[in-house]
Write an enzyme that holds these catalytic residues in place. Sequence first.
Site, PDB file in Angstrom:
ATOM      1  N   SER A  37       0.849  -1.195   0.000  1.00  0.00           N
ATOM      2  CA  SER A  37       0.000   0.000   0.000  1.00  0.00           C
ATOM      3  C   SER A  37       0.884   1.244   0.000  1.00  0.00           C
ATOM      4  O   SER A  37       2.082   1.184   0.279  1.00  0.00           O
ATOM      5  CB  SER A  37      -0.929   0.025   1.219  1.00  0.00           C
ATOM      6  OG  SER A  37      -0.186   0.153   2.413  1.00  0.00           O
TER       7      SER A  37
ATOM      8  N   ARG B  35       0.787   5.722   0.911  1.00  0.00           N
ATOM      9  CA  ARG B  35       0.104   6.800   1.624  1.00  0.00           C
ATOM     10  C   ARG B  35       0.678   8.139   1.216  1.00  0.00           C
ATOM     11  O   ARG B  35       1.872   8.244   0.917  1.00  0.00           O
ATOM     12  CB  ARG B  35       0.265   6.674   3.148  1.00  0.00           C
ATOM     13  CG  ARG B  35      -0.370   5.478   3.777  1.00  0.00           C
ATOM     14  CD  ARG B  35       0.558   4.318   3.924  1.00  0.00           C
ATOM     15  NE  ARG B  35       1.824   4.655   4.545  1.00  0.00           N
ATOM     16  CZ  ARG B  35       1.965   4.858   5.858  1.00  0.00           C
ATOM     17  NH1 ARG B  35       0.922   4.733   6.665  1.00  0.00           N
ATOM     18  NH2 ARG B  35       3.134   5.153   6.371  1.00  0.00           N
TER      19      ARG B  35
ATOM     20  N   HIS C  78      14.883   5.128   0.013  1.00  0.00           N
ATOM     21  CA  HIS C  78      14.588   3.772   0.467  1.00  0.00           C
ATOM     22  C   HIS C  78      13.856   3.891   1.794  1.00  0.00           C
ATOM     23  O   HIS C  78      14.295   4.608   2.694  1.00  0.00           O
ATOM     24  CB  HIS C  78      15.874   2.969   0.654  1.00  0.00           C
ATOM     25  CG  HIS C  78      15.627   1.544   1.006  1.00  0.00           C
ATOM     26  ND1 HIS C  78      16.418   0.835   1.871  1.00  0.00           N
ATOM     27  CD2 HIS C  78      14.648   0.683   0.604  1.00  0.00           C
ATOM     28  CE1 HIS C  78      15.953  -0.399   1.984  1.00  0.00           C
ATOM     29  NE2 HIS C  78      14.872  -0.508   1.235  1.00  0.00           N
ATOM     30  N   ASP C  79      12.719   3.206   1.915  1.00  0.00           N
ATOM     31  CA  ASP C  79      11.882   3.417   3.100  1.00  0.00           C
ATOM     32  C   ASP C  79      12.610   3.080   4.397  1.00  0.00           C
ATOM     33  O   ASP C  79      12.379   3.725   5.429  1.00  0.00           O
ATOM     34  CB  ASP C  79      10.549   2.661   2.989  1.00  0.00           C
ATOM     35  CG  ASP C  79      10.699   1.200   2.610  1.00  0.00           C
ATOM     36  OD1 ASP C  79      11.817   0.667   2.632  1.00  0.00           O
ATOM     37  OD2 ASP C  79       9.667   0.579   2.266  1.00  0.00           O
TER      38      ASP C  79
END
Length: 505
Positions: free
Chosen positions: A18, A20, A246-247
């Site tokens: 997902s 956001r 990069h998360d």
Amino acid sequence: MSTKPIIHVLAFDLGASSGRAMVGTLDRTAPEGPVLRIEEVHRFPNEPVQAGGHLYWDILRLLHEMKTGFRKASEGRDIESFGIDTWGVDYGLLGEDGELLGNPYHYRDGRTHDTVAKVHGIIGQDRLFTETGLQPLVFNTVMQLHAAAESGSVSLKHAKELLFIPDLLLYLLTGVKQSEYTIASTSQLLHAGKQEWHEELLSELGIPADILKPVVMPGTVVGALSDEVCAELKLPPIRAVAVPEHDTGAAVVSVPSTDGKPLAYLICGTWSLLGTELADPVLDPAALALGFSNEGGMGGTARTLKNIMGLWLIQECKREWDQSVTPRSFAELVKLAEEAPAFRSFIDPDDLLFLPPGGMPDRIRRYCRETGQPVPETEGEITRCIYESLAMQYRLVLARLEALTGNTYGGLHMMGGGIQNKFLCRMTASAIGRPVWAGPVEASSLGNMAAQLIALGEVADMTEARGLIKRSYPLDIYEPEQPEVWDEAFERYLSITKMSIMPGK
């Protein structure tokens, strides 16, 4: 630094399932001092698409959803800047005219299943690790590109530029083409600990080096929304910031540690990332043997960490259960797990048996059956097996990290969506025998926002950013319980999984 009492920035945080759009508000009017507030303004699914025997990302759907996020974020607010962070390794290819040459492949696509052995045959496993700092994982960009080159990929032959997923989305919004450092560092195409492409390695593997863009460090304003996008969305040219794209790199920025001591973090989501922040990568052969990688961080730091399969295990179980029995929430599954017997069965969460999607409950039963353990049958038993096994794996990886770095960590900073599971946080504290400091939940988004504020000159540096986040989001602290019971269970876990803290010792 501006004199505005309120500053709004927009973070796009895209995960493997997902995405956001999150508005961050730096509020300088708060009585306790400046705080950073966060608001989700748009959430959307990120579902892979199976087509023609391959698995792809629907990149244009993501672009469409991000444009919706811009519209919603700009209702009643002046957005100063935006940044994008996503998962690592995946990329898109652009042709001579700057157009996308097909949908980007998903990292779980099967075309690289035998590529690691082939790459090792050319480069050598030890050399590949010591020169790039990364584990030779089947989905790394280097493996994907070598598979494409070996198969004679038409897209790769005609490609003029390669952009990693967040850079590709940034390009589609701004026209800017770049390779941000933290996302590039997941590719296994850089020299370890440096912002330089490893052109010799690329040449040996038949990968064209000229398609890669210059590396840009995070915390840099790199452009703004293009005229075309501004006209479409009826927005001003909002500035674009190269955040840690990069998360995991973004999440590490938000570790609320300000005491200067060595820190260990666990980013808990679909994947669990347990690691530390260092000045230089750890390239010891033992790090390779134990599955640690070295990725780039904000300020040129090294993120020495281990990927652990994570909440993927329970997500896949829930997905299957939802289709065959009465759907339950994750909270309901936790309640069932709390009622199930403790320490009955363990799995190695990182066993490759659990990597593919589908059939996860049966895979867990199979592992337990083949290792001579009681086979968990009910949803509660399987859920408890997963969470206890994750907690034990966290203990093992933390102990290995200490052995590799020579550091001693007083506790573990646990961040990300997984910390909403208090059951897992309690188990983790008990398993590691030291405190778990849980928070913040929105680690990647907050790190994304902090990097934007640094780039805009609204926050001085990482130390100030971490203090801002710590003040804004107080921690939940979990202390270990029943240490003798957990120590005994950990020894059983090591015996069942045939692992030790330092193999050979």
